[in-house]
Structures are given as C-alpha cells and as structure tokens.
Motif scaffolding. Structure first.
Motif, PDB file in Angstrom:
ATOM      1  N   ILE A 124     -18.617  -2.943  13.086  1.00 10.44           N
ATOM      2  CA  ILE A 124     -19.869  -3.460  13.641  1.00 10.44           C
ATOM      3  C   ILE A 124     -20.703  -2.315  14.218  1.00 10.44           C
ATOM      4  CG2 ILE A 124     -20.857  -4.904  15.466  1.00 10.44           C
ATOM      5  CD1 ILE A 124     -18.514  -6.836  15.016  1.00 10.44           C
ATOM      6  N   LYS A 125     -20.066  -1.375  14.941  1.00  9.68           N
ATOM      7  CA  LYS A 125     -20.796  -0.244  15.496  1.00  9.68           C
ATOM      8  C   LYS A 125     -21.374   0.617  14.387  1.00  9.68           C
ATOM      9  CE  LYS A 125     -18.589   0.259  19.970  1.00  9.68           C
ATOM     10  NZ  LYS A 125     -17.859   1.147  20.868  1.00  9.68           N
ATOM     11  N   ARG A 126     -20.620   0.836  13.326  1.00  8.47           N
ATOM     12  CA  ARG A 126     -21.105   1.639  12.208  1.00  8.47           C
ATOM     13  C   ARG A 126     -22.302   0.946  11.556  1.00  8.47           C
ATOM     14  NH1 ARG A 126     -16.883   3.911   8.093  1.00  8.47           N
ATOM     15  NH2 ARG A 126     -16.632   5.344   9.817  1.00  8.47           N
ATOM     16  N   HIS A 127     -22.221  -0.360  11.450  1.00  6.13           N
ATOM     17  CA  HIS A 127     -23.327  -1.118  10.862  1.00  6.13           C
ATOM     18  C   HIS A 127     -24.574  -0.993  11.732  1.00  6.13           C
ATOM     19  CE1 HIS A 127     -25.370  -4.143   8.550  1.00  6.13           C
ATOM     20  NE2 HIS A 127     -25.592  -4.854   9.665  1.00  6.13           N
ATOM     21  N   ARG A 128     -24.412  -1.042  13.042  1.00  4.64           N
ATOM     22  CA  ARG A 128     -25.552  -0.921  13.951  1.00  4.64           C
ATOM     23  C   ARG A 128     -26.180   0.468  13.857  1.00  4.64           C
ATOM     24  NH1 ARG A 128     -23.194  -3.751  19.406  1.00  4.64           N
ATOM     25  NH2 ARG A 128     -23.072  -5.855  18.572  1.00  4.64           N
ATOM     26  N   ILE A 129     -25.365   1.503  13.785  1.00  2.00           N
ATOM     27  CA  ILE A 129     -25.878   2.866  13.680  1.00  2.00           C
ATOM     28  C   ILE A 129     -26.624   3.040  12.359  1.00  2.00           C
ATOM     29  CG2 ILE A 129     -25.186   5.285  13.423  1.00  2.00           C
ATOM     30  CD1 ILE A 129     -22.984   4.722  15.461  1.00  2.00           C
ATOM     31  N   THR A 130     -26.048   2.494  11.292  1.00  6.08           N
ATOM     32  CA  THR A 130     -26.708   2.578   9.988  1.00  6.08           C
ATOM     33  C   THR A 130     -28.045   1.867  10.037  1.00  6.08           C
ATOM     34  OG1 THR A 130     -24.547   2.592   8.926  1.00  6.08           O
ATOM     35  CG2 THR A 130     -26.429   2.104   7.537  1.00  6.08           C
ATOM     36  N   TRP A 131     -28.094   0.708  10.616  1.00  3.56           N
ATOM     37  CA  TRP A 131     -29.339  -0.045  10.717  1.00  3.56           C
ATOM     38  C   TRP A 131     -30.373   0.705  11.562  1.00  3.56           C
ATOM     39  CZ3 TRP A 131     -32.126  -3.328   8.323  1.00  3.56           C
ATOM     40  CH2 TRP A 131     -33.176  -3.950   8.954  1.00  3.56           C
ATOM     41  N   LYS A 132     -29.936   1.314  12.655  1.00  2.00           N
ATOM     42  CA  LYS A 132     -30.850   2.062  13.510  1.00  2.00           C
ATOM     43  C   LYS A 132     -31.410   3.283  12.772  1.00  2.00           C
ATOM     44  CE  LYS A 132     -28.910   0.717  17.946  1.00  2.00           C
ATOM     45  NZ  LYS A 132     -28.193   1.150  19.149  1.00  2.00           N
ATOM     46  N   LEU A 133     -30.555   3.986  12.065  1.00  2.00           N
ATOM     47  CA  LEU A 133     -31.023   5.136  11.298  1.00  2.00           C
ATOM     48  C   LEU A 133     -31.982   4.715  10.192  1.00  2.00           C
ATOM     49  CD1 LEU A 133     -27.818   7.325  10.979  1.00  2.00           C
ATOM     50  CD2 LEU A 133     -29.901   7.860  12.219  1.00  2.00           C
ATOM     51  N   PHE A 134     -31.676   3.630   9.524  1.00  2.00           N
ATOM     52  CA  PHE A 134     -32.560   3.110   8.491  1.00  2.00           C
ATOM     53  C   PHE A 134     -33.915   2.728   9.089  1.00  2.00           C
ATOM     54  CE2 PHE A 134     -34.290  -0.634   6.305  1.00  2.00           C
ATOM     55  CZ  PHE A 134     -34.539  -0.080   5.054  1.00  2.00           C
ATOM     56  N   SER A 135     -33.893   2.032  10.187  1.00  2.00           N
ATOM     57  CA  SER A 135     -35.144   1.610  10.837  1.00  2.00           C
ATOM     58  C   SER A 135     -35.961   2.816  11.291  1.00  2.00           C
ATOM     59  CB  SER A 135     -34.838   0.723  12.045  1.00  2.00           C
ATOM     60  OG  SER A 135     -34.152  -0.425  11.646  1.00  2.00           O
ATOM     61  N   LEU A 136     -35.297   3.800  11.852  1.00  2.00           N
ATOM     62  CA  LEU A 136     -35.991   5.005  12.296  1.00  2.00           C
ATOM     63  C   LEU A 136     -36.604   5.750  11.119  1.00  2.00           C
ATOM     64  CD1 LEU A 136     -36.651   6.987  14.613  1.00  2.00           C
ATOM     65  CD2 LEU A 136     -34.496   8.128  14.073  1.00  2.00           C
ATOM     66  N   THR A 137     -35.855   5.888  10.048  1.00  2.00           N
ATOM     67  CA  THR A 137     -36.358   6.585   8.866  1.00  2.00           C
ATOM     68  C   THR A 137     -37.545   5.855   8.251  1.00  2.00           C
ATOM     69  OG1 THR A 137     -34.118   7.389   8.422  1.00  2.00           O
ATOM     70  CG2 THR A 137     -35.707   7.517   6.616  1.00  2.00           C
ATOM     71  N   VAL A 138     -37.444   4.559   8.107  1.00  2.00           N
ATOM     72  CA  VAL A 138     -38.547   3.774   7.548  1.00  2.00           C
ATOM     73  C   VAL A 138     -39.769   3.853   8.457  1.00  2.00           C
ATOM     74  CG1 VAL A 138     -39.309   1.432   7.009  1.00  2.00           C
ATOM     75  CG2 VAL A 138     -37.099   2.244   6.198  1.00  2.00           C
TER      76      VAL A 138
END
Length: 67
Positions: free
Chosen positions: A5-19
């Motif tokens: 779950i933490k890895r998924h949250r970090i991935t989502w945050k990085l994706f959101s930041l990049t976009v």
C-alpha cells in the motif's frame, strides 16, 4: 500488505507530481506562444504586404499600360 500500500501511494504521488509538472510546462509554453505569435505574425504579414506592393509598383513602372 502495508508495504504494498505504501509503495502504491508513493507511485501515485510521483505520477501525480510528474503529470502536474508536465502540465505546467505545456500550459506555460502554449500561453507564451499564444501571447507572442499573433503580433509576430501580424508584423510578418505587413512586411510581406509592403514587399509585394513595392514589387507591383516597380513592375508597373517598367511596363506601363498602353492606352
């Protein structure tokens, strides 16, 4: 499970930041072009018009219309 779950949250945050950063870059570029290109295009067309008119004038002076 928590690690996944933490890895998924970090991935989502990085994706959101990049976009978000990409969208800001694209929108600022489009805004800059929208603000500067119309005046550049207008001056280009005016110069082209004046050049064409001078060419027509010079051609008319070289070849007068017979009466």
């Amino acid at each position: 499970m928590k690690r996944l779950i933490k890895r998924h949250r970090i991935t989502w945050k990085l994706f959101s930041l990049t976009v978000s950063l990409l969208m800001i870059a694209v929108l600022s570029t489009v805004g800059f072009l929208y603000a500067t290109l119309p005046s550049y295009y207008q001056s280009y067309r005016e110069d082209q018009f004046h050049t064409t008119m001078l060419t027509i004038q010079q051609t008319a002076q070289k070849n007068p219309v017979p009466n």
